[in-house]
Write a protein that holds these residues in place. Sequence first.
Motif, PDB file in Angstrom:
ATOM      1  N   THR A 148      56.790 -46.665  -1.527  1.00 40.74           N
ATOM      2  CA  THR A 148      56.293 -46.656  -2.943  1.00 40.74           C
ATOM      3  C   THR A 148      56.456 -47.976  -3.687  1.00 40.74           C
ATOM      4  OG1 THR A 148      58.143 -45.731  -3.972  1.00 40.74           O
ATOM      5  CG2 THR A 148      56.835 -44.271  -3.496  1.00 40.74           C
ATOM      6  N   ASN A 149      56.729 -49.238  -3.005  1.00 40.66           N
ATOM      7  CA  ASN A 149      56.763 -50.527  -3.404  1.00 40.66           C
ATOM      8  C   ASN A 149      55.486 -50.979  -3.586  1.00 40.66           C
ATOM      9  OD1 ASN A 149      56.988 -53.261  -3.441  1.00 40.66           O
ATOM     10  ND2 ASN A 149      59.021 -53.156  -2.480  1.00 40.66           N
ATOM     11  N   PRO A 150      54.890 -51.032  -4.915  1.00 36.97           N
ATOM     12  CA  PRO A 150      53.755 -51.756  -5.259  1.00 36.97           C
ATOM     13  C   PRO A 150      53.357 -53.128  -4.632  1.00 36.97           C
ATOM     14  CG  PRO A 150      55.153 -51.975  -7.052  1.00 36.97           C
ATOM     15  CD  PRO A 150      55.973 -51.097  -6.280  1.00 36.97           C
ATOM     16  N   LEU A 151      54.510 -53.960  -4.387  1.00 37.18           N
ATOM     17  CA  LEU A 151      54.113 -55.127  -3.789  1.00 37.18           C
ATOM     18  C   LEU A 151      53.611 -54.843  -2.260  1.00 37.18           C
ATOM     19  CD1 LEU A 151      54.009 -58.203  -3.955  1.00 37.18           C
ATOM     20  CD2 LEU A 151      56.461 -58.114  -3.288  1.00 37.18           C
ATOM     21  N   VAL A 152      54.315 -54.083  -1.572  1.00 40.02           N
ATOM     22  CA  VAL A 152      53.905 -53.842  -0.131  1.00 40.02           C
ATOM     23  C   VAL A 152      52.667 -52.884  -0.270  1.00 40.02           C
ATOM     24  CG1 VAL A 152      54.609 -52.495   1.737  1.00 40.02           C
ATOM     25  CG2 VAL A 152      56.411 -53.697   0.465  1.00 40.02           C
ATOM     26  N   LEU A 153      52.368 -52.205  -0.946  1.00 36.02           N
ATOM     27  CA  LEU A 153      51.129 -51.382  -1.091  1.00 36.02           C
ATOM     28  C   LEU A 153      49.856 -52.515  -1.240  1.00 36.02           C
ATOM     29  CD1 LEU A 153      51.904 -47.963  -2.817  1.00 36.02           C
ATOM     30  CD2 LEU A 153      51.395 -48.417  -0.368  1.00 36.02           C
ATOM     31  N   SER A 154      50.036 -53.212  -2.325  1.00 36.70           N
ATOM     32  CA  SER A 154      49.075 -54.285  -2.705  1.00 36.70           C
ATOM     33  C   SER A 154      48.777 -55.167  -1.371  1.00 36.70           C
ATOM     34  CB  SER A 154      49.335 -55.265  -3.768  1.00 36.70           C
ATOM     35  OG  SER A 154      48.516 -55.890  -4.336  1.00 36.70           O
ATOM     36  N   GLN A 155      49.996 -55.738  -0.686  1.00 33.33           N
ATOM     37  CA  GLN A 155      49.715 -56.397   0.483  1.00 33.33           C
ATOM     38  C   GLN A 155      49.081 -55.804   1.913  1.00 33.33           C
ATOM     39  OE1 GLN A 155      54.266 -57.240   1.023  1.00 33.33           O
ATOM     40  NE2 GLN A 155      53.821 -59.366   0.438  1.00 33.33           N
ATOM     41  N   PHE A 156      49.110 -54.237   1.626  1.00 34.29           N
ATOM     42  CA  PHE A 156      48.620 -53.716   2.684  1.00 34.29           C
ATOM     43  C   PHE A 156      47.005 -53.633   2.304  1.00 34.29           C
ATOM     44  CE2 PHE A 156      46.407 -49.367   2.563  1.00 34.29           C
ATOM     45  CZ  PHE A 156      46.158 -49.200   3.908  1.00 34.29           C
ATOM     46  N   TYR A 157      46.738 -53.372   1.154  1.00 37.51           N
ATOM     47  CA  TYR A 157      45.195 -53.298   0.683  1.00 37.51           C
ATOM     48  C   TYR A 157      44.610 -54.731   1.096  1.00 37.51           C
ATOM     49  CZ  TYR A 157      45.793 -48.759  -1.283  1.00 37.51           C
ATOM     50  OH  TYR A 157      45.915 -47.366  -1.458  1.00 37.51           O
ATOM     51  N   ASN A 158      45.331 -55.614   0.964  1.00 32.55           N
ATOM     52  CA  ASN A 158      44.794 -57.197   1.208  1.00 32.55           C
ATOM     53  C   ASN A 158      44.924 -57.464   2.484  1.00 32.55           C
ATOM     54  OD1 ASN A 158      44.827 -57.684  -1.613  1.00 32.55           O
ATOM     55  ND2 ASN A 158      46.863 -58.541  -1.706  1.00 32.55           N
ATOM     56  N   SER A 159      45.226 -56.521   3.364  1.00 37.60           N
ATOM     57  CA  SER A 159      45.151 -56.963   4.629  1.00 37.60           C
ATOM     58  C   SER A 159      44.100 -56.488   5.602  1.00 37.60           C
ATOM     59  CB  SER A 159      46.438 -56.260   5.740  1.00 37.60           C
ATOM     60  OG  SER A 159      47.660 -56.907   5.098  1.00 37.60           O
ATOM     61  N   ILE A 160      43.323 -55.337   4.758  1.00 36.93           N
ATOM     62  CA  ILE A 160      42.092 -54.695   5.586  1.00 36.93           C
ATOM     63  C   ILE A 160      40.777 -55.225   5.101  1.00 36.93           C
ATOM     64  CG2 ILE A 160      43.567 -52.594   5.693  1.00 36.93           C
ATOM     65  CD1 ILE A 160      42.200 -51.477   3.481  1.00 36.93           C
ATOM     66  N   ASP A 161      39.969 -54.854   5.820  1.00 35.99           N
ATOM     67  CA  ASP A 161      38.451 -55.092   5.253  1.00 35.99           C
ATOM     68  C   ASP A 161      37.784 -53.996   4.913  1.00 35.99           C
ATOM     69  OD1 ASP A 161      38.524 -57.961   6.686  1.00 35.99           O
ATOM     70  OD2 ASP A 161      38.795 -57.006   8.377  1.00 35.99           O
ATOM     71  N   ILE A 162      37.802 -52.808   5.406  1.00 35.02           N
ATOM     72  CA  ILE A 162      37.199 -51.643   4.638  1.00 35.02           C
ATOM     73  C   ILE A 162      38.329 -50.515   4.608  1.00 35.02           C
ATOM     74  CG2 ILE A 162      35.505 -50.033   5.319  1.00 35.02           C
ATOM     75  CD1 ILE A 162      34.112 -52.097   7.160  1.00 35.02           C
ATOM     76  N   TYR A 163      38.283 -49.595   3.573  1.00 34.71           N
ATOM     77  CA  TYR A 163      39.307 -48.591   3.664  1.00 34.71           C
ATOM     78  C   TYR A 163      38.564 -47.374   4.106  1.00 34.71           C
ATOM     79  CZ  TYR A 163      42.622 -45.269   1.859  1.00 34.71           C
ATOM     80  OH  TYR A 163      43.540 -44.324   1.794  1.00 34.71           O
ATOM     81  N   ALA A 164      39.071 -46.896   5.153  1.00 37.88           N
ATOM     82  CA  ALA A 164      38.417 -45.741   5.731  1.00 37.88           C
ATOM     83  C   ALA A 164      39.183 -44.480   5.461  1.00 37.88           C
ATOM     84  CB  ALA A 164      38.599 -45.935   7.311  1.00 37.88           C
ATOM     85  N   HIS A 165      38.741 -43.656   4.427  1.00 34.59           N
ATOM     86  CA  HIS A 165      39.127 -42.565   3.721  1.00 34.59           C
ATOM     87  C   HIS A 165      38.671 -41.421   4.756  1.00 34.59           C
ATOM     88  CE1 HIS A 165      39.174 -38.752   1.208  1.00 34.59           C
ATOM     89  NE2 HIS A 165      40.281 -39.224   1.001  1.00 34.59           N
ATOM     90  N   ALA A 166      39.834 -40.469   4.977  1.00 32.10           N
ATOM     91  CA  ALA A 166      39.444 -39.108   5.686  1.00 32.10           C
ATOM     92  C   ALA A 166      40.644 -38.280   5.312  1.00 32.10           C
ATOM     93  CB  ALA A 166      39.520 -39.589   7.120  1.00 32.10           C
ATOM     94  N   ARG A 167      40.237 -36.999   4.852  1.00 33.58           N
ATOM     95  CA  ARG A 167      41.310 -36.076   4.678  1.00 33.58           C
ATOM     96  C   ARG A 167      40.603 -34.787   4.744  1.00 33.58           C
ATOM     97  NH1 ARG A 167      46.035 -35.930   0.067  1.00 33.58           N
ATOM     98  NH2 ARG A 167      46.017 -33.574  -0.162  1.00 33.58           N
ATOM     99  N   ALA A 168      41.261 -33.746   5.393  1.00 31.39           N
ATOM    100  CA  ALA A 168      40.808 -32.442   5.793  1.00 31.39           C
ATOM    101  C   ALA A 168      40.286 -31.601   4.297  1.00 31.39           C
ATOM    102  CB  ALA A 168      41.820 -31.730   6.602  1.00 31.39           C
TER     103      ALA A 168
END
Length: 331
Positions: free
Chosen positions: A201-221
């Motif tokens: 739940t670390n907001p810094l790590v999560l922000s770094q995660f989003y900055n690492s990707i090009d596209i967000y691929a959402h999928a949920r049943a």
Amino acid sequence: MTRLEEFQKARRVCGGQIYRICSYRDENGVRDPQATPTSRDLQGVIDHFEPDILHVYRSGYAEFPVGQVEVPHVVETNVFGHLDADRRIDRTLFMSKWLMDKSLRGVQVPASLADRFDYVNNPVEAPYTDNSLYSFSSDTVWLGRCGRPDNGIYNSVSVEAVRLLRMQGYDIGFVVAAPPSNMIEDLARYDIPFKMIEPTTNPLVLSQFYNSIDIYAHARADGETFGVNIAEAMIHGKPVVTHVATPSVPGMGVFQSQTELVDDGETGYIVNNDPGEYAEALRKLIDSPKTREQMGYAAIAKAMREYHADACQEKLERIYREVVANADSNV
């Protein structure tokens, strides 16, 4: 006296029960299954602070604490759309407009309760950092997935779509935060490169995660009642591919708020729950960095306008004022 001092004083007055009432956690932040809140615990906090409004966050079922404590006004955030007919609730706030519309469809709302229902989107914060977790090669397009590691909500449509594209020669990888084990098994079986981030739940790590990707691929049943990870990706400037949810097992209830967050063709793409359609949406974004950039800017604009914490707070404060003002006018 500061708000922190008020909190500490109230905690002493109530015998140290505030942490348990608010979050079911002990003083070290560890979940305490024995810490079941009672109306007496909560009433002690209410009596000390004397709030005008008690705002509860719940499923919508008739459940604690509505009707069990004395407080001038009650506002609820309704997570799953179940309707509680208790008229002591002054305002029911759904997590998205889609959820509100679905929950009220076919419901005959009396004129006296016409203003009881509204929605306030789940708020997200602006990026904490511009830094990324990884320094990737520019040759690979990296997709992101963030959610809880629950095998029951895993939908393989995004992984199947990547498998199809890699068979056609596309260089694609996944960055997955808190992935369910069956997703990891699929990525490994299809030999799809991936990086895994442990649940956080670390907001810094999560922000770094989003900055690492090009596209967000959402999928949920089962779809989304809101889709906070989609909104977080958008506010980080990432185009989103999502899908219309369809039950993966008979009787599964599904939600479609993800289709409300993404503006199809503007901030990303909405497709059917089909790997081929999902792959085609990804292909459009992979083949055109300019489209990714334009959709990313559009995503930021929408997220800041509708989902940023400041916008949500402003709407919530307006609702609070209306609740109190309406009661005063009826006196």
